[in-house]
Design a protein around this motif. Sequence first.
Motif, mmCIF file in Angstrom:
data_model
loop_
_atom_site.group_PDB
_atom_site.id
_atom_site.type_symbol
_atom_site.label_atom_id
_atom_site.label_comp_id
_atom_site.label_asym_id
_atom_site.label_seq_id
_atom_site.Cartn_x
_atom_site.Cartn_y
_atom_site.Cartn_z
ATOM 1 N N CYS A 26 0.834 -1.212 0.000
ATOM 2 C CA CYS A 26 0.000 0.000 0.000
ATOM 3 C C CYS A 26 0.862 1.253 0.000
ATOM 4 O O CYS A 26 0.582 2.210 -0.741
ATOM 5 N N VAL A 115 -7.973 3.646 0.256
ATOM 6 C CA VAL A 115 -7.067 2.543 0.533
ATOM 7 C C VAL A 115 -7.648 1.707 1.664
ATOM 8 O O VAL A 115 -8.145 2.241 2.653
ATOM 9 N N ASN A 117 -6.390 -1.721 3.731
ATOM 10 C CA ASN A 117 -5.457 -2.807 4.016
ATOM 11 C C ASN A 117 -6.098 -3.671 5.093
ATOM 12 O O ASN A 117 -5.773 -3.567 6.268
#
Length: 180
Positions: A26, A115, A117
């Motif tokens: 990432c 994003v 994760n």
Amino acid sequence: AADRVPLVLDPGLAFGTGSHATTRMCLKQLDKRVHGGERVLDLGCGSGILAIAALLCGAKSAFCLDIDPSAVTGTIENAEINGIDASRITAIHANILEDAAAVKKQTGEPFDIAVANILADVIIPLSDYIGDFIKPGGIFISSGILNEKSDAVEQALLRNNFAILERNTMGDWVSFVCQK
């Protein structure tokens, strides 16, 4: 190295030290895709490492959320340690899968980059919602996906009209970079 941006982090009880393969994938994508002025959404922010990295690379602002209240506290503390002005980062305790409408009200306009994760079992249902939070042409970076679950994540992303720009692997882990 001179081209590196220093990031100081105390993960406390939250996930996200920067050493895990999924976090590194990432971070690499944020470094590649943040050019300055972007609004970033960090889903499952943990320590805040991804949002803070994006801000240090030039993003205008970051909106973070996590289901763990200690992650919200840690994100704000880590942003302060890194000299991030409080006006550039927001962190809330919320679950986008359980109340996407309430989260949407708090986030305002769509984001340039989102994003996540987190695990594949979260990214798959998240793919049904996340497109509403991203600008047309915006980027969705997902990671935390074990290789054996990557095909299911890919199908969920495609089903939700994302174009897959990159599929990256590191060890047993996979990340996807998609465009809305």
